[in-house]
Design an enzyme around this catalytic site. Structure first.
Site, PDB file in Angstrom:
ATOM      1  N   GLU A 315       0.973  -1.458   0.154  1.00  0.00           N
ATOM      2  CA  GLU A 315      -0.032  -0.174  -0.091  1.00  0.00           C
ATOM      3  C   GLU A 315       0.962   0.976   0.295  1.00  0.00           C
ATOM      4  O   GLU A 315       0.331   2.591   0.668  1.00  0.00           O
ATOM      5  CB  GLU A 315      -1.284   0.004   1.251  1.00  0.00           C
ATOM      6  CG  GLU A 315      -2.098  -1.210   0.853  1.00  0.00           C
ATOM      7  CD  GLU A 315      -3.104  -0.912   2.406  1.00  0.00           C
ATOM      8  OE1 GLU A 315      -4.120  -1.269   2.203  1.00  0.00           O
ATOM      9  OE2 GLU A 315      -2.364  -0.538   3.573  1.00  0.00           O
TER      10      GLU A 315
HETATM   11  C1  ACM Z   1      -2.307  -5.783   4.236  1.00  0.00           C
HETATM   12  O1  ACM Z   1      -3.552  -5.847   4.350  1.00  0.00           O
HETATM   13  N1  ACM Z   1      -2.433  -4.071   3.563  1.00  0.00           N
HETATM   14  C2  ACM Z   1      -1.627  -6.131   3.837  1.00  0.00           C
END
Ligand code: ACM
Length: 676
Positions: A315
């Site tokens: 992310e």
């Molecule tokens: C995640 O759930 N960003 C690994």
């Protein structure tokens, strides 16, 4: 529906005392092979245990711990006899196992019980630990005493990587919580504790080289190095690896509060209090970033002996990289087209550093970028397809999509998720690269008080999926054993059952909470998406207490599955199932009873008052349930419009209120729909 009614009715065949011994299998996970024989080995005073082969300190401690548990379970003081002595329980272990437990550790064991004695054999200390976990779950009780059934068990895991991740950044979890979690993991034969130690909301591990990481990034809530070493040793004693995660380059706000030079944008920075994906990201273009990471990882390598170090990698939204002219110029110079390519470059540098310190890389799906060597492990939170793509490209992987405990899915939902689903198109070589999976406990809405109920017992169902043969997949039987395992986990010191009532007493300010318990047992937290949406709208932060009714409620409590099973059995033939009819009527009466007391308790507590409509809805469901059973069991049709009116009430009851949802609405619909 308090425990004495629903759960009591349905569990009596499972765990209550029986007058004559009959083997009730509540093993979890189910062993690979079990053959049942005739006869019993009583556990009574004089019962002794001895090794007849190898033993070392770790095995001695394992035996002592297991026998202490057996003593607590049975009230019989078990004698530890000198090695080589005659004893009711003989432990034959070939050797110690790996000095640092790895993916290849031999965890197999066999356990043979006859009326004359029991024999546990394992190649390693770790295999013996798995065998003891089984032995403790095998203990049977009758009015006369405790017994081991005559069985022959040959057991080994289906997958070598069976993990639980705990995010200690968004909410800190003290060492005692981690230790009891490790006890629970060992009981269900899990073998990897993935410790998510850093994220935007807090830096949780002491660095002596870079003290500002915790001084400025943790609000004083972090693990001292000696505490982390203690956890690693505690885990090793239970056959559990500890894989630490330092999430970079994104999810890294807490790093740059004390060390803003690591950042890709200009500071100053503060610890992130909200939840989500944020812009702060390490600067991958500066040599100083890598010098910092080299020293930090070198320091962490002295604490965490596991072969793997988790670097997160998830992310990163790329915003700061795209907006920094210096970083953009670096990308042009190095021919890096896009921020994903820059992250791949970052991973390459990181890989060099990990390699220097003797560590292998594991990260989330996003690390699968061109040029990364194939011996990194990819942890897939995006799904089986992503995992399968990785294995086709030669990567090794583990599955976490479908095992997110914070999503508030049922144990059955998790249980149906398989790292190697039936019908997958992988070749045997590709399939062999899937090492297993990890349950993930993200920390937005959990604290030290309620974490046990979010992790357990659902994680035991995931543990079974990862250990037992794929053919072990009966949901009803899983739940029957899950409730038995949940009681055993509480006996180990976990609090997933008891915490709810403790919290209800605190919320209500009285110990007279029976009317409230009836309601709480049929409520659970809403799913993650609903809670996250509400939290965003209400600007929820890590500083807000988790002290509402939703935080006390257990996800997927016994009421959901057991009530569905009861309704379903009853509906097979309502006129011919008086036992189920009586059980349902007792439940419905409990929902309508004590309504004024329930309303009073809730109205007088600010945290409970927001959930008040649930009290009325419970009574409405109890009333319609009694009416429905009356119609169904007598064969008399309902008046016109009765059914539509009741289904409308159920639709209303199905809407979230104060982040809670009912567990029984679907089964109630099934019941009402059958009324003529
Ligand atoms: C995640 O759930 N960003 C690994």
């Amino acid at each position: 529906m308090t425990l004495p009614t629903l759960a009591g009715t349905l569990m009596s065949g499972t765990v209550a005392a029986q007058t004559s011994p009959a083997f009730v299998n509540t093993l979890m996970p189910e062993p690979a092979h079990l053959t049942e024989g005739a006869g019993w080995l009583p556990i009574r005073p004089g019962f002794a245990v001895a090794t007849d082969k190898f033993h070392d300190q770790r095995l001695d401690h394992t035996i002592a711990r297991a026998m202490q548990q057996l003593t607590q379970q049975t009230g019989v003081v078990i004698r530890e006899a000198p090695a080589g002595s005659k004893a009711a329980l003989i432990i034959s272990v070939d050797g110690p196992g790996e000095p640092v437990q790895g993916v290849d550790e031999n965890e197999s064991y066999s356990l043979d019980v006859t009326p004359q004695g029991a024999h546990l054999h394992a190649a390693t200390d770790v295999g013996a630990m798995r065998g003891f976990a089984t032995l403790l779950q095998l203990v049977q009780v009758s009015g006369q005493g405790y017994y081991l059934p005559t069985v022959s068990i040959q057991d080994a895991p289906r997958f070598p990587w069976r993990g639980l991740m705990i995010d200690c950044s968004r909410h800190f979890e003290p060492v005692n919580v981690i230790k009891r979690t490790l006890d629970g993991m060992a009981a269900v034969k899990m073998n990897v504790f993935h410790w998510h130690l850093t994220d935007d909301q807090g830096f949780r591990i002491e660095s002596k080289v870079f003290p500002l990481l915790t001084q400025d990034g943790s609000n004083g809530l972090f693990y001292k190095q000696e505490q982390a070493r203690e956890v690693v040793a505690y885990a090793r004693a239970r056959g559990i690896r500890v894989v630490p995660e330092f999430d970079i380059p994104g999810h890294a706000t807490s790093w740059i509060v004390g060390y803003p030079d690591l950042a890709s944008a200009k500071g100053p920075f503060t610890i992130e209090r909200h939840f989500g994906v944020f812009n702060p990201v390490l600067d991958p273009t500066r040599e100083s970033t890598y010098q910092f990471l080299d020293q930090f990882i070198g320091e962490m390598a002295t604490i965490f002996p596991d072969a793997y170090m988790h670097i997160g990698g998830d992310e990163n939204n790329g915003v700061e990289w795209a907006h920094n002219p210096r970083i953009q110029a670096f990308m042009r110079e190095h021919g890096l087209k896009g921020t994903a390519a820059l992250q791949a470059y970052f991973n390459q540098q990181l890989l060099r550093i990990l390699d220097k310190h003797g560590k292998k890389m594991i990260g989330w799906d996003e690390i699968m970028t061109p040029g990364l060597p194939k011996d990194v492990v990819v942890q897939s939170w995006r799904g089986f397809d992503s995992l399968a793509t990785g294995t086709r490209e030669g990567y090794t992987g583990i599955l976490s999509a479908g095992y997110y405990l914070d999503h508030m899915d049922s144990a059955a939902d998790h249980y149906r998720v398989d790292p190697l689903p039936a019908g997958n198109k992988l070749t045997p070589a590709q399939a062999a690269r899937i090492l297993g999976g990890e349950a993930c406990m993200w920390g937005e809405y959990v604290d030290a008080k309620n974490i046990d109920s979010r992790v357990w017992p659902r994680t035991a169902a995931i543990a079974e999926r990862l250990w037992s043969p794929q053919s072990v997949n009966n949901i009803d039987d899983m739940y029957r054993r899950l409730w038995a395992e949940s009681l055993r986990l509480e006996a180990l010191g976990l609090t997933q059952i008891s915490q709810e009532n403790a919290s209800l007493r605190a919320l209500a300010g009285t110990d007279q909470i029976a009317p409230l318990q009836t309601l709480a047992t049929v409520l659970e937290p809403v799913n993650f998406a609903t809670r996250a949406e509400w939290s965003d709208a209400h600007h929820v932060t890590t500083l807000m207490p988790l002290d509402r009714l939703v935080d006390a409620l257990a996800p997927d409590p016994p009421s959901r599955h057991d009530f569905e099973e009861l309704v379903s059995t009853y509906l097979q033939n309502p006129v011919a199932h008086p036992e189920q009819q009586a059980a349902l009527e007792a439940i419905f009466r409990s929902w309508t009873a004590d309504q004024p007391e329930r309303v009073l308790l809730m109205a007088e507590s600010p945290q409970l008052a927001e959930t008040l409509p649930r009290a009325r809805q419970l009574t409405e469901m109890g009333t319609m349930g009694l009416e429905a059973v009356g119609f169904l069991s007598s064969g008399v049709p309902a008046p016109p419009a009765w059914k539509a009116a009741k289904l409308a009430i159920l639709d209303e009851a199905d809407q979230p209120i104060a982040l809670t949802r009912f567990t029984v609405v679907q089964a109630m619909r099934n019941l009402i729909n059958e009324v003529k």
